[in-house]
Design a protein around this motif. Structure first.
Motif, PDB file in Angstrom:
ATOM      1  N   SER B  57       0.838  -1.205   0.000  1.00  0.00           N
ATOM      2  CA  SER B  57       0.000   0.000   0.000  1.00  0.00           C
ATOM      3  C   SER B  57       0.868   1.249   0.000  1.00  0.00           C
ATOM      4  CB  SER B  57      -0.930  -0.011   1.205  1.00  0.00           C
ATOM      5  OG  SER B  57      -0.157  -0.102   2.366  1.00  0.00           O
ATOM      6  N   LEU B  60       2.132   1.613  -3.397  1.00  0.00           N
ATOM      7  CA  LEU B  60       1.047   2.118  -4.250  1.00  0.00           C
ATOM      8  C   LEU B  60       0.873   3.617  -4.041  1.00  0.00           C
ATOM      9  CD1 LEU B  60      -1.668  -0.662  -3.965  1.00  0.00           C
ATOM     10  CD2 LEU B  60      -0.580   0.142  -6.060  1.00  0.00           C
ATOM     11  N   GLU B  61       0.902   3.980  -2.771  1.00  0.00           N
ATOM     12  CA  GLU B  61       0.724   5.405  -2.450  1.00  0.00           C
ATOM     13  C   GLU B  61       1.819   6.238  -3.094  1.00  0.00           C
ATOM     14  OE1 GLU B  61       0.480   6.169   1.691  1.00  0.00           O
ATOM     15  OE2 GLU B  61      -0.659   8.037   1.398  1.00  0.00           O
ATOM     16  N   LEU B  64       1.212   6.363  -6.818  1.00  0.00           N
ATOM     17  CA  LEU B  64       0.061   7.148  -7.270  1.00  0.00           C
ATOM     18  C   LEU B  64       0.127   8.586  -6.793  1.00  0.00           C
ATOM     19  CD1 LEU B  64      -2.659   4.420  -6.731  1.00  0.00           C
ATOM     20  CD2 LEU B  64      -1.430   5.007  -8.831  1.00  0.00           C
ATOM     21  N   ASN B  65       0.786   8.752  -5.669  1.00  0.00           N
ATOM     22  CA  ASN B  65       0.905  10.110  -5.142  1.00  0.00           C
ATOM     23  C   ASN B  65       2.353  10.339  -4.731  1.00  0.00           C
ATOM     24  OD1 ASN B  65       0.283  12.615  -4.191  1.00  0.00           O
ATOM     25  ND2 ASN B  65      -0.579  11.872  -2.255  1.00  0.00           N
ATOM     26  N   ASP B 134      -2.884  -4.218  -7.013  1.00  0.00           N
ATOM     27  CA  ASP B 134      -4.026  -4.216  -6.108  1.00  0.00           C
ATOM     28  C   ASP B 134      -5.247  -4.568  -6.912  1.00  0.00           C
ATOM     29  OD1 ASP B 134      -5.120  -3.482  -3.402  1.00  0.00           O
ATOM     30  OD2 ASP B 134      -6.379  -2.235  -4.744  1.00  0.00           O
ATOM     31  N   ASN B 135      -6.024  -5.425  -6.329  1.00  0.00           N
ATOM     32  CA  ASN B 135      -7.252  -5.837  -6.998  1.00  0.00           C
ATOM     33  C   ASN B 135      -7.014  -6.319  -8.418  1.00  0.00           C
ATOM     34  OD1 ASN B 135      -9.703  -5.908  -5.580  1.00  0.00           O
ATOM     35  ND2 ASN B 135      -9.447  -3.729  -5.162  1.00  0.00           N
ATOM     36  N   GLY B 136      -5.880  -7.080  -8.583  1.00  0.00           N
ATOM     37  CA  GLY B 136      -5.600  -7.664  -9.894  1.00  0.00           C
ATOM     38  C   GLY B 136      -5.028  -6.678 -10.888  1.00  0.00           C
ATOM     39  N   HIS B 137      -4.807  -5.439 -10.491  1.00  0.00           N
ATOM     40  CA  HIS B 137      -4.232  -4.476 -11.433  1.00  0.00           C
ATOM     41  C   HIS B 137      -2.796  -4.148 -11.027  1.00  0.00           C
ATOM     42  CE1 HIS B 137      -3.939  -1.297 -14.343  1.00  0.00           C
ATOM     43  NE2 HIS B 137      -3.557  -0.432 -13.374  1.00  0.00           N
ATOM     44  N   PHE B 139       0.285  -1.807 -10.880  1.00  0.00           N
ATOM     45  CA  PHE B 139       0.531  -0.363 -10.893  1.00  0.00           C
ATOM     46  C   PHE B 139       1.993  -0.054 -11.191  1.00  0.00           C
ATOM     47  CE2 PHE B 139      -3.306  -0.935  -8.498  1.00  0.00           C
ATOM     48  CZ  PHE B 139      -4.118   0.116  -8.960  1.00  0.00           C
TER      49      PHE B 139
END
Lengths: 174, 680
Positions: B57, B60-61, B64-65, B134-137, B139
């Motif tokens: 996570s 991912l954060e 994405l950010n 995440d959720n199969g995607h 990133f």
């Protein structure tokens, strides 16, 4: 907390149907409540951010179309979360009588017919209340859905988070 | 390999076990090390996966950010993973978003050729690419470099323990190996020890036994069986080497061993060595057969056993020679024993395929005490004593005395041989020819007949009688030379005097049987026939009965030849040998000479008288002339005349005198026959 039920109609409808009403103040004994949060049902700003980048996920903006299009906003910026679609929460409500109530399951299914049930969905509205009706509707329909309770209020006010339709922002207006 | 073979079984065993342990341990260590590396890698991969999962996570954060705050938080969280040296975060557009770690490692990571999601190992580092999803995607993805050595594995702990234990294990194994080697080399040591303790010379071997019931038992049993076989064979060989296979008596070697022992007993023991030589044993072999001879030898061996004291050592030295050793036997007793023995042998009768055979023996006796003589001296003394006995005639016993005249002479056999050789060559010893008259008994004749006799004169001018040197000459194969010499010198002497030859009726020349078959003598005779102008019918060759029997058959061609030129043939000493009257019929004799022993006893012994008469009658039937020897009295002469004997010879008729006297009795100036002038 188990066995919680939500009425499809409001208190007015309850009264109009002359159902029993209690005026007694319930005596609540405080308990040691340890919350268990299901992250699949409650989205955070991060999970919403992730979902906004994930084409396999759907974000539904439940605010009215004006808010979605950026004409109105309850926050500092105008617009919507990138990749979110707009299905306003009013569509869930049956306005045919004075007593408001949720539409029937069949009606609701028609509304969300285009959304595949395998997709995980995140809902938001202006402050997390209106999206609840969509949340309940979608749960009834069997969707994998989470409510972003931070809502537009949180997202739009964090300048580091991108939004769609930034040109329509009304800076300074609250 | 040479060095290895030199090592004892024990050392080899210890070394082998040590090597085995080291090899297994090394393999174990290598395997452990391999497992350890694998485990480290697995842990590293798992760590990396955990890290990505845990920090998913956050990553991912950050993806994405990408804010400083997020990167700072991610760095902080990554620092919690000590084995992670560097991480690079890459977004879906393959843009590097974030780099964590020291430059050294990030460079390593940037330079690595990591493509797929399989971990890559270089010497010390593990490179791993993992997706952020995440959720199969998806990133983006992370690239991470980790150091597996950072992990503490259980294997490593065990490895360390094993390393510590290794020398202890090795010591333990060596100890076990040493104990085992003691146990398993023991049979070999035992065997080696027993083999060393064997006394091969005395044929005493030690047996070996074991509790084991495996190959060791087989080995030991095999060894014991082999030892038994060796003992048996050695015993057999020892028996064979000391015994005569025909009679079972001791042989020369065995006898000499026994004699040696008797020589070294404490003093004052009187012992006796008796040698017995069968008389004319050769004749039995020749007349009957070799098997008859063997049978007689066996009987005699048995007879000796039966008739000698129990403690006697009896041996057959060679053909017909027996030796007897009697310990603790005083001289008078030994003499009795020897005389009785010889007498019993004379009475020995044996019939072989219907031919009656008799025998007799000559004995030589030496009395001795311990340490008096050496073995070789004793054997020589006994030999010469037998020879003396033989020279006295048959069935005689000679007892040795230290100042024995005969023995003194015989001991000097080599001197005699040398004298003979001198006489045949250039002196100073010389042969002289004598002749003894042979007178016709039935007629009166003006012609003369004689027998040529040989005398040996030694360097000091002393005459040596024939019986002192002829046996030696026979023994040393000198007879053919002597016979050639006599014949040649006789012919040379007489052919110079034709008037003597004219007057001569017949000349008898003695011939050893062996000479008949001797190529040198045959050549000499042929050459003499070519050289000398002599009326050969006046020459008579005298061959003794004993030598004739064994030699005449073989020499038949030669006899045929010299009979062809007219040379006559006389059988000498008839009646003494073993031959029957059959020989008179078969053999080509012109003249039979009756042995003197019959003539000597004919007045006392009617048998002897009858024998002479019988011989005369048979000879007359065959047109053979007879000669009687040993005529010493007028009575002899008359008796023989009366029987009808053709010729007579003896001292009464005439003593032997030098041949030169015969040839020209009136001429004192006759040329000497020999190289130096004989004095007669």
């Amino acid at each position: 907390m188990n066995n919680v039920l939500v009425l499809t109609q409001g208190f007015d409808a309850w009264k109009a149907q002359n159902r029993t009403i209690s005026r007694r103040q319930p005596m609540i004994t405080p308990s040691l409540y340890i919350p268990t949060i299901n992250h699949k049902r409650l989205a955070s700003k991060l999970t919403t951010l992730i979902a906004s980048q994930n084409p396999k996920q759907i974000i539904i903006d439940t605010r009215p179309a004006e808010a979605y299009s950026g004409q109105t906003s309850s926050a500092s910026r105008y617009g919507h979360i990138p990749s979110a679609i707009n299905i306003p929460f009013e569509q869930n409500i049956d306005y045919s009588s004075t007593e408001l109530r949720l539409k029937s399951i069949e009606q609701l299914a028609t509304i969300y017919a285009d959304i595949p049930k395998t997709t995980s969905i995140i809902l938001y509205c202006s402050m997390g209340r209106a999206s609840s009706s969509t949340y309940l509707s979608l749960r009834e329909l069997g969707y994998n859905v989470a409510n972003y309770d931070g809502s537009w209020q949180e997202w739009a006010n964090d300048a580091s988070f991108s939004i769609a339709n930034p040109s329509r922002s009304k800076q300074g207006e609250f | 390999m040479k060095f290895w073979n030199k090592l004892s079984i024990r050392s080899q065993l210890i070394l082998l076990i040590t090597a085995l342990i080291i090899i297994t341990q090394t393999i174990s260590f290598a395997l452990i090390s391999l497992f350890d590396t694998k485990e480290r890698h697995a842990i590293a991969v798992e760590q990396a996966q955990t890290m990505v999962r845990v920090l998913n996570s956050d990553m991912l954060e950050s993806l994405l950010n990408p804010s400083a705050n997020n990167f700072a938080e991610l760095s902080f969280k990554l620092s919690g993973f000590q084995s992670v040296d560097a991480v690079i975060l890459v977004n879906a557009q393959h843009e590097q978003i974030f780099i964590y770690g020291e430059d050294e490692y990030t460079e390593m990571l940037l330079n690595s050729t990591i493509q797929g999601y399989e971990p890559i190992y270089d010497k010390e580092h593990l490179f791993l690419k993992q997706t952020v999803m995440d959720n199969g995607h998806t990133f983006g993805y992370t690239l991470a470099v980790l150091d597996p050595e950072q992990y503490q594995t259980q294997v490593q702990e065990r490895f360390t323990t094993l390393m510590w234990l290794f020398p202890i294990e090795l010591l333990f194994a060596l100890f076990i190996a040493w104990r085992l080697s003691l146990r398993y080399t023991e049979p070999f040591s035992q065997l080696a020890h027993v083999m060393q303790s064997n006394d091969v010379k005395n044929n005493t071997f030690t047996r070996i036994s074991t509790q084991a019931n495996n190959e060791i038992k087989q080995l030991f049993n095999g060894y014991n069986a082999m030892i038994s076989q060796i003992e048996r064979t050695t015993e057999e060989m020892r028996f064979q080497s000391t015994h005569d296979p025909l009679t079972g008596l001791l042989n020369r070697y065995g006898f000499e061993n026994a004699l040696e022992l008797s020589l070294h007993r404490e003093r004052h023991h009187e012992n006796v060595l008796l040698k017995i030589d069968l008389d004319q044993f050769k004749l039995i072999n020749d007349t009957a057969s070799l098997s008859a001879g063997d049978a007689i030898l066996k009987l005699i061996a048995h007879h000796l056993h039966q008739n000698l004291p129990e403690e006697s050592v009896i041996a057959r030295l060679d053909a017909d020679n027996f030796a007897i050793l009697i310990t603790d036997c005083p001289p008078d007793e030994s003499k009795t024993i020897a005389k009785n023995l010889l007498s019993s042998l004379k009475d020995f009768r044996f019939i072989w395929e219907d031919i009656p055979l008799t025998t007799s023996a000559s004995g030589g006796l030496v009395n001795f005490i311990s340490y008096e003589y050496t073995k070789a001296e004793l054997m020589k003394l006994s030999d010469s004593s037998v020879a003396v006995a033989k020279s006295k005639g048959r069935n005689k016993l000679h007892i040795y005395h230290p100042n024995d005249q005969h023995n003194q002479l015989l001991r000097n056999k080599t001197t005699i041989v040398n004298q003979i050789k001198e006489a045949l060559g250039n002196g100073p010893c010389q042969f002289e020819l004598y002749a003894q008259t042979i007178e016709p008994l039935q007629t009166v004749s003006s012609q003369i007949s004689y027998e040529i006799l040989l005398r040996l004169r030694n360097g000091e001018g002393r005459i040596i009688p024939p019986d002192s040197f002829l046996p030696t000459a026979e023994q040393y194969n000198l007879m053919a030379d002597i016979d050639s010499y006599v014949l040649w010198n006789f012919l040379e002497a007489v052919t110079q005097h034709p008037e003597h030859v004219e007057q001569l009726r017949s000349a008898h020349v003695n011939l050893a049987g062996s000479s008949l078959n001797h190529i040198d003598f045959q050549k000499t005779l042929k050459k003499a026939i070519e050289t000398f102008d002599f009326p050969w019918h006046k020459l008579e060759m005298e061959v003794t009965e004993t030598s004739a029997v064994s030699n005449l058959n073989q020499a038949s061609d030669f006899i045929h030849f010299f009979r062809g030129v007219g040379i006559g043939f006389a059988l000498d000493d008839f009646g003494t040998g073993m031959s029957s009257f059959d020989y008179l019929k078969k053999l080509p004799f012109d003249i039979i000479k009756i042995d003197g022993s019959f003539v000597k006893d004919m007045h006392n012994d009617p048998v002897d008288h009858a024998v002479i008469r019988y011989i005369q009658e048979i000879s007359a039937l065959k047109n053979q002339e007879t000669v009687a020897e040993y005529i010493e009295t007028e009575a002899d002469l008359l008796a023989l005349k009366e029987i009808g004997i053709t010729y007579g010879q003896g001292y009464y008729l005439g003593k032997p005198k030098p041949l030169s006297d015969w040839i020209s009795p009136e001429n004192e100036c006759i040329k000497p026959l020999t190289k130096t002038t004989p004095t007669t």
